[in-house]
Design a protein around this motif. Structure first.
Motif, short mmCIF file in Angstrom:
data_model
loop_
_atom_site.label_atom_id
_atom_site.label_comp_id
_atom_site.label_asym_id
_atom_site.label_seq_id
_atom_site.Cartn_x
_atom_site.Cartn_y
_atom_site.Cartn_z
N LEU A 178 11.71 -24.39 6.61
CA LEU A 178 12.06 -23.07 5.56
C LEU A 178 13.80 -24.59 5.03
CD1 LEU A 178 13.17 -21.31 3.77
CD2 LEU A 178 14.18 -20.32 6.00
N ILE A 179 13.09 -25.26 3.89
CA ILE A 179 14.23 -26.23 3.53
C ILE A 179 15.25 -25.71 2.02
CG2 ILE A 179 14.73 -28.08 2.45
CD1 ILE A 179 13.46 -29.17 3.91
N LEU A 180 15.93 -24.80 1.67
CA LEU A 180 16.18 -23.61 1.19
C LEU A 180 17.00 -24.61 -0.01
CD1 LEU A 180 19.19 -21.66 3.56
CD2 LEU A 180 16.95 -21.36 2.31
N LYS A 181 16.61 -23.57 -1.41
CA LYS A 181 17.30 -24.43 -2.76
C LYS A 181 18.81 -24.86 -2.55
CE LYS A 181 13.91 -21.12 -4.82
NZ LYS A 181 13.43 -20.42 -5.54
N ASP A 182 19.27 -25.81 -4.03
CA ASP A 182 20.07 -26.01 -3.66
C ASP A 182 21.22 -25.36 -3.56
OD1 ASP A 182 19.44 -28.23 -2.62
OD2 ASP A 182 19.03 -29.14 -4.77
N LYS A 183 21.08 -24.25 -4.62
CA LYS A 183 21.85 -22.75 -5.19
C LYS A 183 22.49 -22.33 -4.31
CE LYS A 183 20.59 -23.38 -9.76
NZ LYS A 183 20.28 -22.40 -11.17
N ILE A 184 21.96 -22.07 -2.81
CA ILE A 184 22.05 -20.78 -1.73
C ILE A 184 22.90 -21.19 -1.23
CG2 ILE A 184 21.31 -19.81 0.51
CD1 ILE A 184 19.22 -19.85 -1.12
N LYS A 185 24.70 -20.90 -0.53
CA LYS A 185 25.57 -21.18 0.08
C LYS A 185 25.27 -20.81 1.36
CE LYS A 185 25.95 -24.40 -2.58
NZ LYS A 185 25.52 -25.95 -2.24
N ILE A 186 25.32 -19.24 1.30
CA ILE A 186 25.27 -18.65 2.78
C ILE A 186 24.07 -17.65 3.04
CG2 ILE A 186 26.59 -16.64 4.07
CD1 ILE A 186 28.74 -17.34 2.01
N PHE A 187 23.64 -17.84 4.08
CA PHE A 187 22.34 -17.54 4.19
C PHE A 187 22.75 -16.88 5.96
CE2 PHE A 187 18.39 -17.41 7.14
CZ PHE A 187 17.08 -16.98 6.08
N SER A 188 22.35 -15.51 5.68
CA SER A 188 22.99 -14.19 6.74
C SER A 188 22.00 -13.68 7.00
CB SER A 188 23.94 -13.37 6.55
OG SER A 188 23.46 -12.37 5.02
N VAL A 189 21.38 -13.35 8.24
CA VAL A 189 20.48 -12.35 8.43
C VAL A 189 20.81 -11.04 9.64
CG1 VAL A 189 18.08 -12.44 10.41
CG2 VAL A 189 18.92 -14.48 9.48
N ASN A 190 20.54 -9.98 9.07
CA ASN A 190 20.69 -8.90 9.96
C ASN A 190 19.81 -8.00 10.76
OD1 ASN A 190 24.15 -8.35 8.81
ND2 ASN A 190 22.79 -9.53 7.02
N TYR A 191 20.10 -7.99 12.21
CA TYR A 191 19.36 -7.93 12.62
C TYR A 191 19.39 -6.42 14.72
CZ TYR A 191 19.87 -11.05 16.23
OH TYR A 191 20.33 -12.04 16.55
N ASN A 192 18.62 -5.86 14.84
CA ASN A 192 20.03 -5.12 15.99
C ASN A 192 18.72 -6.30 17.60
OD1 ASN A 192 20.98 -3.22 14.46
ND2 ASN A 192 19.58 -2.10 14.80
N THR A 193 19.29 -5.92 17.99
CA THR A 193 18.38 -6.52 19.72
C THR A 193 17.63 -5.30 20.29
OG1 THR A 193 20.69 -5.47 20.88
CG2 THR A 193 21.11 -8.23 20.03
N LEU A 210 12.53 -18.64 -1.02
CA LEU A 210 14.13 -19.20 -1.32
C LEU A 210 13.68 -20.50 -1.10
CD1 LEU A 210 15.86 -16.70 1.88
CD2 LEU A 210 16.04 -16.37 -1.22
N GLY A 211 12.58 -21.09 -0.25
CA GLY A 211 12.76 -22.35 -0.37
C GLY A 211 12.14 -23.25 -1.67
N LYS A 212 12.36 -24.43 -0.83
CA LYS A 212 11.74 -25.61 -2.42
C LYS A 212 10.39 -25.37 -2.09
CE LYS A 212 15.81 -28.39 -2.06
NZ LYS A 212 16.74 -29.21 -2.35
N THR A 213 10.07 -25.93 -2.85
CA THR A 213 8.70 -25.96 -4.12
C THR A 213 8.15 -27.29 -3.57
OG1 THR A 213 8.59 -27.11 -6.02
CG2 THR A 213 8.77 -25.11 -5.45
N LYS A 214 7.32 -27.51 -2.74
CA LYS A 214 6.63 -29.53 -2.11
C LYS A 214 6.92 -30.17 -3.89
CE LYS A 214 3.42 -31.36 0.41
NZ LYS A 214 4.37 -31.84 1.66
N ALA A 215 6.45 -29.71 -4.62
CA ALA A 215 6.90 -30.91 -5.65
C ALA A 215 8.15 -31.44 -6.08
CB ALA A 215 6.88 -30.09 -7.26
N GLN A 216 9.20 -30.20 -5.44
CA GLN A 216 10.98 -30.73 -5.62
C GLN A 216 10.70 -31.60 -4.21
OE1 GLN A 216 12.55 -26.69 -5.76
NE2 GLN A 216 13.61 -26.86 -7.45
N LEU A 217 10.30 -31.20 -2.82
CA LEU A 217 10.49 -31.74 -2.02
C LEU A 217 10.00 -33.16 -1.93
CD1 LEU A 217 9.64 -29.44 0.73
CD2 LEU A 217 11.81 -30.26 0.83
#
Length: 167
Positions: free
Chosen positions: A22-37, A107-114
């Protein structure tokens, strides 16, 4: 080796961290995961955080990664873009592999972008390189370096031909 202690120490090896998909797009600045244990429908999110978040952090150094535990009734991922928008992804009752595949698609970059970024990184010449196919043919072209021995003879003490008396 202290870094090899704790649960699943393989997560802290460079080989494992580089294998993140998972390599995120350049425009994403914050990535948050909300979950319970706790809870059956949070298992995939909990495993995703344990196994894949270190890879996401390593492969995306310019993105702030947050994990928020025990604050929500259902697990989700929220991404904040640089222009203020946010994107909500529901990961309820999914396995960690399904979550990863979905996030790569959304959310990830495409293979062509990479591939294009990899080609640009290869093409970038380092100014310290010299020789055939580089900007400089010889190190003597860099200011402050000795000239080539073919054009200007080296001083005698650098040739190794003259021995100095020992004191």
């Amino acid at each position: 080796m202290p870094f090899m202690k704790g649960p699943a120490p393989v997560r802290r090896t460079i080989k494992y961290l580089n294998s993140g998909q998972l390599i995120l797009k350049d425009k994403i600045k914050i990535f948050s995961v909300n979950y319970n244990t706790f809870g059956k429908h949070h298992e995939g999110a909990k495993e995703f955080v344990f196994w894949n978040i270190p890879q996401v952090q390593y492969r995306n150094p310019n993105v702030q990664v947050l994990t928020l535990k025990n604050m929500t009734p259902s697990p989700f991922v929220r991404c904040y873009y640089e222009d203020g928008r946010d994107l909500l992804v529901d990961i309820d009752s999914r396995s960690r592999h399904e979550i990863l595949e979905h996030l790569i698609k959304v959310l990830g970059k495409t293979k062509a972008q990479l591939d294009a970024e990899a080609r640009l990184a290869e093409r970038k010449d380092n100014p310290a390189n010299f020789g055939y196919g580089c900007d400089r043919h010889c190190i003597c072209e860099i200011p402050g370096q000795l000239p080539c021995p073919g054009t200007v003879p080296l001083p005698n003490h650098m040739r190794g031909k003259i021995t100095h008396p020992r004191f």
